[in-house]
Design a protein around this motif. Structure first.
Motif, mmCIF file in Angstrom:
data_model
loop_
_atom_site.group_PDB
_atom_site.id
_atom_site.type_symbol
_atom_site.label_atom_id
_atom_site.label_comp_id
_atom_site.label_asym_id
_atom_site.label_seq_id
_atom_site.Cartn_x
_atom_site.Cartn_y
_atom_site.Cartn_z
ATOM 1 N N GLU A 159 2.155 1.954 -3.534
ATOM 2 C CA GLU A 159 1.116 2.427 -4.129
ATOM 3 C C GLU A 159 0.774 3.732 -4.393
ATOM 4 O OE1 GLU A 159 -0.369 0.495 -6.941
ATOM 5 O OE2 GLU A 159 1.084 -0.922 -6.475
ATOM 6 N N VAL A 160 1.235 4.455 -3.271
ATOM 7 C CA VAL A 160 0.611 5.943 -3.118
ATOM 8 C C VAL A 160 1.646 6.751 -3.969
ATOM 9 C CG1 VAL A 160 0.879 7.889 -1.530
ATOM 10 C CG2 VAL A 160 0.247 5.716 -0.704
ATOM 11 N N THR A 218 2.091 10.016 3.157
ATOM 12 C CA THR A 218 1.914 8.594 2.336
ATOM 13 C C THR A 218 1.413 7.699 3.250
ATOM 14 O OG1 THR A 218 4.237 9.287 1.214
ATOM 15 C CG2 THR A 218 3.569 7.015 1.431
ATOM 16 N N ARG A 229 -2.253 7.794 3.585
ATOM 17 C CA ARG A 229 -2.864 7.400 2.389
ATOM 18 C C ARG A 229 -2.808 5.728 2.076
ATOM 19 N NH1 ARG A 229 -2.779 11.576 -2.823
ATOM 20 N NH2 ARG A 229 -3.279 13.549 -1.610
ATOM 21 N N ALA A 230 -1.692 5.080 2.331
ATOM 22 C CA ALA A 230 -1.658 3.800 2.416
ATOM 23 C C ALA A 230 -2.455 3.140 3.252
ATOM 24 C CB ALA A 230 -0.096 3.522 2.808
ATOM 25 N N ALA A 275 0.740 -1.092 0.155
ATOM 26 C CA ALA A 275 0.016 0.096 0.220
ATOM 27 C C ALA A 275 0.921 1.082 0.128
ATOM 28 C CB ALA A 275 -0.898 0.017 1.282
ATOM 29 N N VAL A 276 1.977 1.229 0.797
ATOM 30 C CA VAL A 276 3.025 2.398 0.762
ATOM 31 C C VAL A 276 3.354 2.579 -0.755
ATOM 32 C CG1 VAL A 276 4.996 3.307 1.571
ATOM 33 C CG2 VAL A 276 3.581 2.187 3.300
#
Length: 193
Positions: free
Chosen positions: A72-73, A82, A85-86, A69-70
């Motif tokens: 993909e930010v 960051t 959002r993750a 997820a990190v």
């Protein structure tokens, strides 16, 4: 009772949680869990190294998902933005099986040994998140500080959500990061800096 490896593992996980909730962690053995899941004790130990691990199953998958997820930010954001959002992107996974997670947290809260294991789990998450930030170009000391504080916010939001907070997970995360920014802004600068 036979079944696929995943079915057996799921039965063991549910049996462990049921027994820990009914009897308490200390009064439940791996043999009890295996019996409740209708498998042998040997089968239990093929899936888990000890009875604690039935409560902490999926730790590696969570660490991997957070790192993903990190990654993909979008680039160009601060480390804390960051992470926010993750973490927001992870909400469906974090909320999945919420009732089971609430029961699990009650078992952990009642046993000091399990609280210690939970802290170890958080340390692994911090390490994974820090590494993911470093991969994005964040300097190592900053990545570690961001990961420590970010996982602390995530943990606080999780515990509040599990306790039945009136706010949803997204609001709890946003509030936590706002509180973190406020705490950092209100502190005097370090001497000599």
């Amino acid at each position: 009772m036979a079944g696929s490896r995943k079915d057996v593992r799921d039965r063991l996980l549910r049996a462990a949680l049921d027994l820990f909730s009914e009897r308490g962690y200390d009064r439940t053995t791996a043999a009890d869990i295996a019996d409740r899941a209708d498998v042998t004790e040997r089968t239990y130990f093929r899936h888990f190294s000890d009875k604690r691990e039935a409560l902490f199953d999926g730790e590696g998958a969570l660490q991997h998902a957070l790192a993903g997820a990190v990654a993909e930010v979008p680039a160009g954001l601060s480390p804390s933005e960051t992470l926010l959002r993750a973490f927001l992107a992870m909400i469906p996974a974090l909320e999945h099986e919420g009732d089971l997670k609430k029961r699990r947290q009650a078992v952990i809260a009642a046993a000091p040994e399990l609280r210690e294991r939970e802290l170890s789990k958080e340390a692994h998450l911090i390490s994974g998140v820090a590494e993911a930030l470093e991969t994005r170009g964040v300097r190592a000391p900053v990545a570690v500080l961001a990961a420590v504080s970010g996982i602390a916010v995530l943990s606080r939001a999780r515990l509040e959500w599990l306790a039945g907070a009136s706010d949803d997970y997204a609001t709890l995360l946003r509030t936590g990061f706002a509180d973190l920014r406020a705490a950092l802004a209100s502190e005097p600068a370090s001497p000599g800096r």
